[in-house]
Design a protein around this motif. Structure first.
Motif, PDB file in Angstrom:
ATOM      1  N   SER A  12       0.876  -1.214   0.138  1.00 32.39           N
ATOM      2  CA  SER A  12      -0.077  -0.035   0.009  1.00 32.39           C
ATOM      3  C   SER A  12       0.779   1.325   0.090  1.00 32.39           C
ATOM      4  O   SER A  12       2.045   1.294  -0.116  1.00 32.39           O
ATOM      5  N   GLY A  15       4.882   2.676  -0.954  1.00 39.62           N
ATOM      6  CA  GLY A  15       5.759   1.333  -1.386  1.00 39.62           C
ATOM      7  C   GLY A  15       5.145   0.758  -2.662  1.00 39.62           C
ATOM      8  O   GLY A  15       5.512   0.623  -3.656  1.00 39.62           O
ATOM      9  N   THR A  50       7.486  -9.128  12.250  1.00 43.98           N
ATOM     10  CA  THR A  50       7.390  -9.269  13.869  1.00 43.98           C
ATOM     11  C   THR A  50       7.593 -10.889  14.043  1.00 43.98           C
ATOM     12  O   THR A  50       7.857 -11.064  15.058  1.00 43.98           O
ATOM     13  N   ALA A  81       6.971  -0.011   7.578  1.00 46.97           N
ATOM     14  CA  ALA A  81       6.968   0.781   8.970  1.00 46.97           C
ATOM     15  C   ALA A  81       5.454   0.238   9.755  1.00 46.97           C
ATOM     16  O   ALA A  81       4.818   0.194   9.213  1.00 46.97           O
ATOM     17  N   ILE A 127      13.429   4.579   3.720  1.00 46.66           N
ATOM     18  CA  ILE A 127      12.216   5.616   3.819  1.00 46.66           C
ATOM     19  C   ILE A 127      11.898   5.833   5.327  1.00 46.66           C
ATOM     20  O   ILE A 127      11.664   5.262   6.002  1.00 46.66           O
ATOM     21  N   PRO A 172       9.644  11.429   3.966  1.00 47.86           N
ATOM     22  CA  PRO A 172       8.317  12.048   3.588  1.00 47.86           C
ATOM     23  C   PRO A 172       7.785  13.038   4.652  1.00 47.86           C
ATOM     24  O   PRO A 172       8.013  12.578   5.772  1.00 47.86           O
ATOM     25  N   THR A 177      -1.577   8.333   2.714  1.00 45.98           N
ATOM     26  CA  THR A 177      -1.585   6.859   2.840  1.00 45.98           C
ATOM     27  C   THR A 177      -2.441   6.416   4.055  1.00 45.98           C
ATOM     28  O   THR A 177      -2.692   7.160   5.050  1.00 45.98           O
TER      29      THR A 177
END
Ligand SMILES: NC(=O)c1ccc[n+]([C@@H]2O[C@H](COP(=O)([O-])OP(=O)(O)OC[C@H]3O[C@@H](n4cnc5c(N)ncnc54)[C@H](OP(=O)(O)O)[C@@H]3O)[C@@H](O)[C@H]2O)c1
Length: 236
Positions: A12, A15, A50, A81, A127, A172, A177
């Motif tokens: 999403s 990316g 994770t 992230a 990023i 950014p 997003t």
């Protein structure tokens, strides 16, 4: 020369926009995230950062896949992230560990697996965020992890001197997003307000950051730099 773009978190947002940019250029694109990348032609290796065993198996699959493309430059984009709402005085260790697993340790695991295989003309792009270089209240673990990413990028630049591989961090600003929308509770008035906090009165579009990623790969002069993409944020 056929480029292989390996992007984390291309299911999403920024990316996915970056995946689309590389696909449009005719590059081979691999996404690493839990969900599939929506861009046609992108191969997803389903991965949960994770879960150590999930990341290890993805690294094995990547190495197998790269074996048949030994001379192809790689653009590795560390984009995935996790952002929680938390504070310096109440964050549980397990929550901090989870954020570090996605935002920091996953980067290290991928770098360890892939860097020895990366030929000249490759790049490692991070990023980051405006919050890689400053703090705000209520985003403790994210800020910790984004500052750590900046350290990783600077160390990458120094450790890879002479290898013909460059690195950079793209930071950014408020970008439209799902991460930003989730963080503000999907409140359109808050999003509108965030859009007023720069010189152009709007949120950054994911495609604008995607263009920066694409440019950074093709311009090694940027090596070791932090490049902000925030339309000129209003500072308080
Ligand atoms: N949007 C902004 O305003 C903004 C501002 C500054 C910096 N950034 C940075 O921009 C980057 C991209 O974020 P975005 O805004 O595009 O958000 P996004 O659309 O929510 O994308 C986040 C990506 O991270 C992946 N991810 C999260 N947890 C994961 C896990 N446990 N395992 C694997 N993948 C995981 C997600 O994939 P799955 O859910 O499919 O696993 C998703 O593809 C992040 O590094 C973020 O910190 C964004």
């Amino acid at each position: 020369m056929n480029l292989i773009a390996i992007l984390t978190g291309a299911s999403s947002g920024i990316g996915a926009a970056a995946a689309s940019r590389f696909v449009d250029n005719g590059d081979t694109v691999i996404n690493i995230s839990r969900r599939t990348c929506p861009v046609a032609g992108v191969d997803t290796l389903p991965t949960d950062f994770t879960d150590e065993s999930s990341v290890a198996s993805t690294c094995e699959r990547l190495i197998e896949r790269l074996a048949s493309h030994e001379d192809s430059p790689i653009c590795l984009v560390h984009n995935a992230a996790l952002m929680l709402k938390d504070r310096c005085d109440t964050t549980e260790d397990d929550n901090l560990r989870q954020v570090l697993a996605v935002n920091v340790v996953g980067i290290n695991t991928l770098n360890r697996a892939l860097l020895p295989k990366m030929p000249e003309h490759s790049s490692v792009l991070y990023i980051g965020s405006t919050l890689s270089e400053k703090g705000v209240a209520g985003a403790f673990s994210y800020i910790v992890s984004k500052h750590a990413q900046l350290g990783i990028m600077r160390a990458t630049c120094q450790d890879l001197m002479g290898r013909g591989i460059h690195t950079a961090m793209i930071c950014p600003g408020f970008t439209d997003t799902s991460m930003l929308r989730r963080h503000v509770g999907h409140d359109e008035s808050v999003l509108d307000h965030l859009g007023t906090m720069n010189s152009f009165g709007r949120l950054v579009a994911p495609e604008e950051i995607a263009d920066m990623i694409f440019w950074a790969h093709h311009n090694p002069v940027v090596n070791g730099s932090v490049v902000h993409g925030n339309l000129g944020q209003v500072e308080h």
